[in-house]
Design a protein around this motif. Structure first.
Motif, mmCIF file in Angstrom:
data_model
loop_
_atom_site.group_PDB
_atom_site.id
_atom_site.type_symbol
_atom_site.label_atom_id
_atom_site.label_comp_id
_atom_site.label_asym_id
_atom_site.label_seq_id
_atom_site.Cartn_x
_atom_site.Cartn_y
_atom_site.Cartn_z
ATOM 1 N N LYS A 86 0.822 -1.199 0.000
ATOM 2 C CA LYS A 86 0.000 0.000 0.000
ATOM 3 C C LYS A 86 0.864 1.260 0.000
ATOM 4 O O LYS A 86 0.552 2.251 -0.684
ATOM 5 C CB LYS A 86 -0.918 -0.001 1.219
ATOM 6 C CG LYS A 86 -1.895 1.155 1.245
ATOM 7 C CD LYS A 86 -2.833 1.042 2.438
ATOM 8 C CE LYS A 86 -3.831 2.194 2.454
ATOM 9 N NZ LYS A 86 -4.728 2.113 3.624
ATOM 10 N N LYS A 87 1.956 1.215 0.742
ATOM 11 C CA LYS A 87 2.869 2.352 0.789
ATOM 12 C C LYS A 87 3.488 2.616 -0.587
ATOM 13 O O LYS A 87 3.580 3.765 -1.039
ATOM 14 C CB LYS A 87 3.963 2.087 1.814
ATOM 15 C CG LYS A 87 4.905 3.253 2.022
ATOM 16 C CD LYS A 87 5.914 2.939 3.112
ATOM 17 C CE LYS A 87 6.875 4.111 3.324
ATOM 18 N NZ LYS A 87 7.873 3.806 4.368
ATOM 19 N N ILE A 88 3.882 1.524 -1.266
ATOM 20 C CA ILE A 88 4.454 1.682 -2.607
ATOM 21 C C ILE A 88 3.406 2.211 -3.579
ATOM 22 O O ILE A 88 3.686 3.073 -4.425
ATOM 23 C CB ILE A 88 5.032 0.334 -3.094
ATOM 24 C CG1 ILE A 88 6.229 -0.062 -2.244
ATOM 25 C CG2 ILE A 88 5.446 0.429 -4.563
ATOM 26 C CD1 ILE A 88 6.801 -1.419 -2.590
ATOM 27 N N ASP A 89 2.160 1.713 -3.448
ATOM 28 C CA ASP A 89 1.086 2.197 -4.334
ATOM 29 C C ASP A 89 0.824 3.685 -4.130
ATOM 30 O O ASP A 89 0.540 4.415 -5.097
ATOM 31 C CB ASP A 89 -0.189 1.397 -4.081
ATOM 32 C CG ASP A 89 -0.086 -0.035 -4.602
ATOM 33 O OD1 ASP A 89 0.771 -0.266 -5.488
ATOM 34 O OD2 ASP A 89 -0.831 -0.908 -4.127
ATOM 35 N N LEU A 206 11.471 4.091 -10.806
ATOM 36 C CA LEU A 206 10.210 3.367 -10.966
ATOM 37 C C LEU A 206 10.444 1.863 -11.088
ATOM 38 O O LEU A 206 9.707 1.065 -10.491
ATOM 39 C CB LEU A 206 9.484 3.901 -12.203
ATOM 40 C CG LEU A 206 8.156 3.218 -12.552
ATOM 41 C CD1 LEU A 206 7.162 3.366 -11.419
ATOM 42 C CD2 LEU A 206 7.591 3.778 -13.858
ATOM 43 N N THR A 207 11.448 1.459 -11.840
ATOM 44 C CA THR A 207 11.736 0.020 -11.981
ATOM 45 C C THR A 207 12.121 -0.588 -10.637
ATOM 46 O O THR A 207 11.758 -1.745 -10.339
ATOM 47 C CB THR A 207 12.866 -0.192 -13.000
ATOM 48 O OG1 THR A 207 13.999 0.593 -12.631
ATOM 49 C CG2 THR A 207 12.420 0.207 -14.395
ATOM 50 N N ASP A 211 10.032 -3.526 -8.887
ATOM 51 C CA ASP A 211 10.706 -4.761 -8.485
ATOM 52 C C ASP A 211 10.405 -5.080 -7.025
ATOM 53 O O ASP A 211 10.144 -6.242 -6.670
ATOM 54 C CB ASP A 211 12.209 -4.613 -8.712
ATOM 55 C CG ASP A 211 12.937 -5.930 -8.529
ATOM 56 O OD1 ASP A 211 12.575 -6.917 -9.204
ATOM 57 O OD2 ASP A 211 13.862 -5.982 -7.691
ATOM 58 N N ASP A 212 10.450 -4.039 -6.174
ATOM 59 C CA ASP A 212 10.110 -4.256 -4.755
ATOM 60 C C ASP A 212 8.668 -4.721 -4.603
ATOM 61 O O ASP A 212 8.377 -5.650 -3.819
ATOM 62 C CB ASP A 212 10.311 -2.956 -3.977
ATOM 63 C CG ASP A 212 11.775 -2.554 -3.913
ATOM 64 O OD1 ASP A 212 12.628 -3.435 -4.128
ATOM 65 O OD2 ASP A 212 12.052 -1.358 -3.654
ATOM 66 N N LEU A 236 2.706 -7.183 -12.970
ATOM 67 C CA LEU A 236 3.900 -6.461 -12.531
ATOM 68 C C LEU A 236 5.149 -6.947 -13.245
ATOM 69 O O LEU A 236 6.046 -6.165 -13.554
ATOM 70 C CB LEU A 236 4.076 -6.604 -11.013
ATOM 71 C CG LEU A 236 3.098 -5.803 -10.141
ATOM 72 C CD1 LEU A 236 3.302 -6.139 -8.671
ATOM 73 C CD2 LEU A 236 3.283 -4.305 -10.361
ATOM 74 N N ASP A 237 5.216 -8.252 -13.500
ATOM 75 C CA ASP A 237 6.381 -8.790 -14.192
ATOM 76 C C ASP A 237 6.467 -8.218 -15.613
ATOM 77 O O ASP A 237 7.550 -7.814 -16.065
ATOM 78 C CB ASP A 237 6.283 -10.317 -14.226
ATOM 79 C CG ASP A 237 7.499 -10.941 -14.877
ATOM 80 O OD1 ASP A 237 8.613 -10.738 -14.358
ATOM 81 O OD2 ASP A 237 7.331 -11.611 -15.913
#
Length: 584
Positions: A86-89, A206-207, A211-212, A236-237
């Motif tokens: 959620k934090k990454i989103d 962004l990559t 990846d994370d 995501l892949d």
């Protein structure tokens, strides 16, 4: 539980023992040992069975507890992973690259739908109705319009961002103002390079985040194998692979783009350096010209006795220096002077008509400067359209003469105001009358005083009185004029060079006019007139045979019944009225 098992076993054993005891009465004593052995074996088997059941139960309870603990641990770990996702989103929520990537996906989706519609149209072309074909055509047209709107995403996941800003062709620096444009262009190129480098950093960041997020979803899928997580992992892949491809393209392009920009910047800086050197050379020439002009003016100042002549010479030198500077600048910054001359040749007719007055003023200035007819400090009189202006020349510029009005006889009799600044175009010297009161060092002019006497006055005595007064007051100006006229003979052919005061007598309808003419200062003629007029009047009043003529009236008083009487008694003027008229 163990106690219950042992108790039940004991009861069974007691019951078995009681039964065995009853049977022993029947059975032979020899078989007693065998029975006991069998009994012990059965007891042991029961005990072992109870023991195994107890251990299995403990194992089940332990497994259940471990399963519960594992579920709790997995749930907590899943919540932690979801929190990180959620934090990454949230970090990627307003990412412009992902927004563009969504347009890229939309383009691919619309392309697929358009291909399906076209295949469907081909298949149903013969079997479908006109209405169905019409709908298919509309759908195809809508999809084509949608693709046209996002056409930049046809081959790029980030659209036009994948292409660096265009390096515009720079203009050659041919003048100092081009340096400002060149510096602005260098700043723009540096900004473009920085912008494309920042794009590479953004894609790389962004990559890393993608990846994370992919790793987190893989961990999440290992803990909870849901179909939703599997789809997200697949998306995501693919997204990561697309952005890795974009990153590789942008990185390669960024290296080439940076080198190209650095090359262009070096070329522009080299031109700036050349232009600065050119400016320094021109400034050196200008300084040298100014210094030479200063030395020339300093040397000429010793040979001019009059400030006005030096002022005009100074103006000519300044104009020459400015003209030379303009020529230096023109030949320095105009690549093809012959081309300029050709253009001016074609445009000369139109320019001559449109700027006729300007050109005439320039020619007038050249005439004034070369002929010396008017110089700064001269007192001149300009007449145009009935307007007269007398004043001192303050400046003679390329287009106009600037004069300042003074209190003169013209101001007294015509304008009734003075002190104004007049700007006279130089072209007036060709078409209007301009009188110079102080030309060629001559600082005196003839001025006259007219006095009307009665016919019975002694005009010869009046002439002598006027001439004596004029000689007395104008003697200094007479001597100065005599010297100035002697100098003017070298330049002009002078015939009448008399400088003594002159007195003329004329018969006019109302009396005899005594006109006295004398030389006076060009700048103070009105002052000397004002001084001599009362002197002449007082001298005439002392003489009994000299009477000043002035407009008079005679009043006849007649009776009403004889308004046109034949005999009218002449009345004498009252003494008080006569004295008052004489004073006036």
């Amino acid at each position: 539980m163990l106690k219950k098992i042992l108790l039940s076993t004991l009861l069974v054993s007691t019951f078995t023992f009681a039964q065995t005891s009853a049977e022993q009465k029947i059975i032979d004593t020899a078989d007693k040992a065998v029975v006991n052995e069998i009994e012990q074996k059965i007891i042991k088997e029961k005990f072992d069975e109870a023991q195994k059941e107890l251990e299995a139960k403990k194992a089940r309870e332990l497994a259940e507890k471990k399963a519960r603990d594992l579920d709790m641990q997995n749930l907590a770990q899943i919540n932690v992973i979801l929190g990180k996702i959620k934090k990454i989103d949230l970090q990627l929520k307003d990412n412009i690259l992902l927004k563009r990537y969504s347009n890229y996906l939309s383009y691919r989706k619309i392309s697929t739908e358009l291909a399906l519609y076209k295949r469907s149209l081909i298949k149903k072309k013969k079997t479908a109705s006109e209405e169905q074909l019409y709908q298919l055509h509309n759908k195809i047209k809508v999809k084509e319009n949608e693709l046209e709107l996002i056409n930049e995403y046809k081959g790029s996941p980030i659209g036009g961002f994948i292409n660096p800003p265009v390096i515009e062709e720079y203009d050659l620096i041919t003048n100092p103002f081009g340096i400002i444009n060149a510096l602005s262009q260098i700043k723009k190129l540096e900004d473009n390079k920085k912008q494309f480098r920042n794009l590479e950093k953004d894609i790389n960041s962004l990559t890393v985040r993608l990846d994370d997020e992919l790793i987190l979803y893989l961990e999440l899928f290992n803990l909870d194998q849901q179909g939703e997580y599997k789809e997200k992992i697949t998306f995501l892949d693919k997204q990561k692979k697309d952005f890795n491809m974009v990153l590789e393209i942008v990185s390669t392009t960024q290296v080439v783009y940076t080198r190209k920009i650095e090359q262009v910047i070096l070329e522009i800086k080299d031109q700036i350096s050349q232009q600065i050197q050119k400016i320094l050379i021109i400034l050196t020439i200008i300084i040298l010209l100014s210094f030479v002009a200063f030395l020339v003016k300093l040397a000429l100042k010793k040979y001019f006795s009059q400030n006005e002549s030096y002022y005009m010479t100074n103006k000519v030198i300044n104009f020459s220096v400015v003209f030379l500077i303009i020529m230096v600048l023109m030949f320095s910054y105009i690549d093809n002077v012959s081309y300029l001359v050709t253009i001016l040749g074609f445009a000369s007719a139109g320019i001559a008509i449109a700027l006729k007055d300007w050109f005439m003023s320039i020619f007038g200035w050249m005439v004034i400067v070369t002929s010396g007819s008017i110089q700064v400090g001269d007192r001149i009189k300009v007449t145009r359209n009935g307007l007269e202006a007398v004043g001192d020349v303050l400046d003679i510029s390329l287009f106009k003469i600037t004069i300042r009005e003074d209190i003169t006889y013209t101001s007294y009799t015509v304008n009734r105001r003075t002190g104004r600044i007049f700007f006279i175009p130089n072209n007036y010297i060709f078409s209007e009358m301009i009188a110079n009161y102080t030309h060629s060092g001559l600082r005196t002019v003839w001025d006259g005083i007219d006095i009307t006497l009665t016919f019975d006055s002694n005009h010869k005595k009046a002439q002598k009185i006027v001439k004596d007064i004029l000689k007395h007051y104008s003697k200094g100006y007479t001597d100065i004029t005599r010297k100035q006229l002697s100098k003017m003979r070298n330049k002009y052919q002078l015939r009448a060079t008399g400088v003594e005061p002159r007195v003329f007598t004329f018969i006019e309808p109302h009396g005899m006019v005594i006109s006295g003419w004398y030389l006076t200062n060009s700048y103070a003629a009105l002052q000397l007139r004002s001084t001599m007029s009362p002197e002449i009047l007082e001298a005439f009043m002392k003489e009994d045979d000299i009477h000043i003529a002035y407009p008079t009236q005679q009043i006849n008083i007649n009776r009403t019944d004889n308004a046109y009487g034949v005999s009218v008694k002449k009345r004498e003027m009252p003494k008080e009225l006569e004295d008052d008229i004489i004073k006036r």
